[in-house]
Design a protein around this motif. Sequence first.
Motif, PDB file in Angstrom:
ATOM      1  N   SER A 123       5.703  12.831  -6.312  1.00 38.65           N
ATOM      2  CA  SER A 123       4.503  12.136  -6.250  1.00 38.65           C
ATOM      3  C   SER A 123       3.654  12.193  -7.573  1.00 38.65           C
ATOM      4  CB  SER A 123       3.560  13.136  -5.347  1.00 38.65           C
ATOM      5  OG  SER A 123       2.159  12.642  -5.194  1.00 38.65           O
ATOM      6  N   GLY A 124       3.043  11.004  -7.548  1.00 42.90           N
ATOM      7  CA  GLY A 124       2.125  10.934  -8.955  1.00 42.90           C
ATOM      8  C   GLY A 124       2.281   9.606  -9.256  1.00 42.90           C
ATOM      9  N   GLY A 125       3.104   8.613  -8.526  1.00 42.43           N
ATOM     10  CA  GLY A 125       3.096   7.228  -8.639  1.00 42.43           C
ATOM     11  C   GLY A 125       3.604   6.496 -10.081  1.00 42.43           C
ATOM     12  N   ASP A 230      -3.428  -3.550  -7.984  1.00 44.23           N
ATOM     13  CA  ASP A 230      -2.292  -3.732  -8.527  1.00 44.23           C
ATOM     14  C   ASP A 230      -1.993  -2.462  -9.599  1.00 44.23           C
ATOM     15  OD1 ASP A 230       0.345  -4.631  -9.580  1.00 44.23           O
ATOM     16  OD2 ASP A 230      -0.613  -5.607 -11.186  1.00 44.23           O
ATOM     17  N   PHE A 231      -2.123  -1.129  -9.062  1.00 45.45           N
ATOM     18  CA  PHE A 231      -1.843  -0.062  -9.617  1.00 45.45           C
ATOM     19  C   PHE A 231      -0.952   0.952  -9.152  1.00 45.45           C
ATOM     20  CE2 PHE A 231      -6.104  -1.908 -10.879  1.00 45.45           C
ATOM     21  CZ  PHE A 231      -5.779  -1.879 -12.007  1.00 45.45           C
ATOM     22  N   GLY A 232      -0.065   0.531  -8.643  1.00 44.59           N
ATOM     23  CA  GLY A 232       1.193   1.714  -8.317  1.00 44.59           C
ATOM     24  C   GLY A 232       1.640   1.464  -6.638  1.00 44.59           C
ATOM     25  N   PHE A 233       1.665   2.703  -6.244  1.00 42.99           N
ATOM     26  CA  PHE A 233       2.491   2.533  -4.986  1.00 42.99           C
ATOM     27  C   PHE A 233       1.978   1.506  -4.114  1.00 42.99           C
ATOM     28  CE2 PHE A 233       3.718   5.044  -1.093  1.00 42.99           C
ATOM     29  CZ  PHE A 233       5.156   5.205  -1.318  1.00 42.99           C
ATOM     30  N   ALA A 234       2.847   0.941  -3.521  1.00 40.88           N
ATOM     31  CA  ALA A 234       2.477  -0.463  -2.723  1.00 40.88           C
ATOM     32  C   ALA A 234       2.446  -0.141  -1.156  1.00 40.88           C
ATOM     33  CB  ALA A 234       3.598  -1.298  -2.637  1.00 40.88           C
ATOM     34  N   VAL A 235       1.546  -0.811  -0.424  1.00 38.68           N
ATOM     35  CA  VAL A 235       1.252  -0.686   0.953  1.00 38.68           C
ATOM     36  C   VAL A 235       2.667  -0.389   2.009  1.00 38.68           C
ATOM     37  CG1 VAL A 235       0.211  -1.656   2.895  1.00 38.68           C
ATOM     38  CG2 VAL A 235      -1.091  -1.474   0.694  1.00 38.68           C
ATOM     39  N   ASP A 236       3.397  -1.490   1.493  1.00 36.30           N
ATOM     40  CA  ASP A 236       4.675  -1.506   2.180  1.00 36.30           C
ATOM     41  C   ASP A 236       5.419  -0.140   2.322  1.00 36.30           C
ATOM     42  OD1 ASP A 236       4.533  -4.093   3.397  1.00 36.30           O
ATOM     43  OD2 ASP A 236       6.020  -5.002   1.715  1.00 36.30           O
ATOM     44  N   TRP A 237       5.442   0.430   0.872  1.00 40.09           N
ATOM     45  CA  TRP A 237       5.989   1.731   0.761  1.00 40.09           C
ATOM     46  C   TRP A 237       5.386   2.781   1.405  1.00 40.09           C
ATOM     47  CZ3 TRP A 237      10.974   1.345   0.078  1.00 40.09           C
ATOM     48  CH2 TRP A 237      11.466   0.338  -0.647  1.00 40.09           C
ATOM     49  N   MET A 238       3.882   2.846   1.564  1.00 40.22           N
ATOM     50  CA  MET A 238       3.005   3.984   2.114  1.00 40.22           C
ATOM     51  C   MET A 238       3.424   3.558   3.825  1.00 40.22           C
ATOM     52  SD  MET A 238       1.460   6.273   1.857  1.00 40.22           S
ATOM     53  CE  MET A 238      -0.099   7.146   2.092  1.00 40.22           C
ATOM     54  N   TYR A 266      -3.411   0.321   7.351  1.00 40.64           N
ATOM     55  CA  TYR A 266      -2.520  -0.254   6.457  1.00 40.64           C
ATOM     56  C   TYR A 266      -1.811  -1.557   7.007  1.00 40.64           C
ATOM     57  CZ  TYR A 266      -2.955   3.074   2.671  1.00 40.64           C
ATOM     58  OH  TYR A 266      -3.672   3.928   1.696  1.00 40.64           O
ATOM     59  N   LYS A 267      -1.712  -1.293   8.186  1.00 38.75           N
ATOM     60  CA  LYS A 267      -0.932  -2.795   8.735  1.00 38.75           C
ATOM     61  C   LYS A 267      -1.971  -3.614   8.848  1.00 38.75           C
ATOM     62  CE  LYS A 267       1.135  -4.071  13.341  1.00 38.75           C
ATOM     63  NZ  LYS A 267       1.435  -3.668  14.749  1.00 38.75           N
ATOM     64  N   ASP A 268      -3.197  -3.597   9.197  1.00 41.39           N
ATOM     65  CA  ASP A 268      -4.214  -4.675   8.687  1.00 41.39           C
ATOM     66  C   ASP A 268      -4.036  -5.265   7.292  1.00 41.39           C
ATOM     67  OD1 ASP A 268      -4.913  -4.290  11.465  1.00 41.39           O
ATOM     68  OD2 ASP A 268      -6.727  -3.028  10.928  1.00 41.39           O
ATOM     69  N   VAL A 269      -3.857  -4.408   6.334  1.00 44.66           N
ATOM     70  CA  VAL A 269      -3.824  -4.696   5.009  1.00 44.66           C
ATOM     71  C   VAL A 269      -2.817  -5.661   4.814  1.00 44.66           C
ATOM     72  CG1 VAL A 269      -3.718  -4.120   2.804  1.00 44.66           C
ATOM     73  CG2 VAL A 269      -5.150  -2.687   4.342  1.00 44.66           C
ATOM     74  N   GLN A 270      -1.547  -5.299   5.367  1.00 44.82           N
ATOM     75  CA  GLN A 270      -0.236  -6.126   5.297  1.00 44.82           C
ATOM     76  C   GLN A 270      -0.696  -7.605   5.956  1.00 44.82           C
ATOM     77  OE1 GLN A 270       2.168  -3.624   7.310  1.00 44.82           O
ATOM     78  NE2 GLN A 270       3.567  -3.447   5.549  1.00 44.82           N
ATOM     79  N   LYS A 271      -1.148  -7.697   7.100  1.00 46.39           N
ATOM     80  CA  LYS A 271      -1.724  -9.070   7.579  1.00 46.39           C
ATOM     81  C   LYS A 271      -2.785  -9.726   6.702  1.00 46.39           C
ATOM     82  CE  LYS A 271      -1.389  -7.479  12.525  1.00 46.39           C
ATOM     83  NZ  LYS A 271      -2.210  -7.162  13.758  1.00 46.39           N
ATOM     84  N   ASP A 278      -1.676  -1.947  -3.978  1.00 43.58           N
ATOM     85  CA  ASP A 278      -1.585  -0.329  -4.083  1.00 43.58           C
ATOM     86  C   ASP A 278      -2.259   0.371  -2.871  1.00 43.58           C
ATOM     87  OD1 ASP A 278      -4.354   0.586  -4.994  1.00 43.58           O
ATOM     88  OD2 ASP A 278      -3.603  -0.376  -6.516  1.00 43.58           O
ATOM     89  N   THR A 279      -2.171   1.367  -2.585  1.00 39.98           N
ATOM     90  CA  THR A 279      -2.720   2.357  -1.464  1.00 39.98           C
ATOM     91  C   THR A 279      -4.340   2.256  -1.447  1.00 39.98           C
ATOM     92  OG1 THR A 279      -2.223   4.338  -2.376  1.00 39.98           O
ATOM     93  CG2 THR A 279      -0.767   3.608  -0.980  1.00 39.98           C
ATOM     94  N   SER A 280      -4.851   2.007  -2.351  1.00 39.57           N
ATOM     95  CA  SER A 280      -6.400   2.001  -2.484  1.00 39.57           C
ATOM     96  C   SER A 280      -6.907   1.014  -1.855  1.00 39.57           C
ATOM     97  CB  SER A 280      -6.841   2.178  -3.864  1.00 39.57           C
ATOM     98  OG  SER A 280      -6.573   1.090  -4.620  1.00 39.57           O
ATOM     99  N   SER A 281      -6.015  -0.123  -1.462  1.00 42.91           N
ATOM    100  CA  SER A 281      -6.483  -1.393  -0.761  1.00 42.91           C
ATOM    101  C   SER A 281      -6.995  -1.184   0.548  1.00 42.91           C
ATOM    102  CB  SER A 281      -5.367  -2.411  -1.183  1.00 42.91           C
ATOM    103  OG  SER A 281      -4.301  -1.914  -0.088  1.00 42.91           O
ATOM    104  N   LEU A 282      -7.056  -0.048   1.075  1.00 43.04           N
ATOM    105  CA  LEU A 282      -7.816   0.161   2.491  1.00 43.04           C
ATOM    106  C   LEU A 282      -9.377  -0.402   2.368  1.00 43.04           C
ATOM    107  CD1 LEU A 282      -6.427   3.526   3.546  1.00 43.04           C
ATOM    108  CD2 LEU A 282      -6.056   1.442   4.658  1.00 43.04           C
TER     109      LEU A 282
END
Length: 290
Positions: A123-125, A230-238, A266-271, A278-282
């Motif tokens: 963990s740490g991105g 655009d700062f690390g761990f992607a939604v797809d991976w989360m 996160y599924k909504d974010v994918q859509k 990155d995961t902060s895109s919620l």
Amino acid sequence: MAKLAFLGLGVMGYPMAGHLVAKGHAVTVYNRTAAKADAWVAQYGGAMAATPAAAATGADFVMACVGNDDDLRAVCLGETGAFEGMEEGAIFVDHTTVSAKVTRELAQAADALGLGFVDAPVSGGQAGAENGVLSVMCGGAEAHYAAAEPVIAAYAKICRRLGESGAGQMAKMCNQIAIAGLVQGLSESLHFAEKAGLSIPELVEVISQGAAGSWQMVNRAETMAANKFDFGFAVDWMRKDLGICLETANETGASLPVTALVDQFYKDVQKMGGNRWDTSSLIARLRKLD
């Protein structure tokens, strides 16, 4: 110094393998896309191999950081898999976030061949990997962990053994569960602040010093306010990781209502086209709902 192989040169593995060279280890890398391995060798030195088995031949430790359960099986098993090239007594260290089920399966296969196996998700991105300050959660035999820990230290801020095979993956699930709820809470807090007309920098300066403070707030609040993801761990991976968490919760009887809800967010974010955000895109989802 040890002779090492590193399998998988994504946003995490690429700098992690570089830290091993910086510590003086002899490193041979393998990557499914050979051009990435070529670029790594050009930057760090070391060597590259055409297959996991070739990379692992003669290695004391084989480190891996790939995508998912199937990717991990592919680099471990079969005629070109790492286990085929490893010598008895060598230790495989898996930094991939995968299911505890595949970890235990591969640990048993390794044991039958006289190999060690340590599950060691991180963990740490991307920033943690680049700066060599990852948190590493490990499972496996005490002797195998003790041998591997000084090597892992090349890119770790903290490294701990939490139990037998699979314990590291279970700990990583706890990590992702905690992050999911936290990022949603931070997103709602910042969204509320925007609606209330508050200054985000001033707000964060104040509340980050109290009970609401977190790594996510300190490192992501500013970029979330700027709508930059655009700062690390992607939604797809989360979503892959949360899927593992929810599947394991069904097996263990744990209740994860918030995690299940955030997974759908996160599924909504994918859509929205945010698969690689990155995961902060919620917070982008909340803004879209306005």
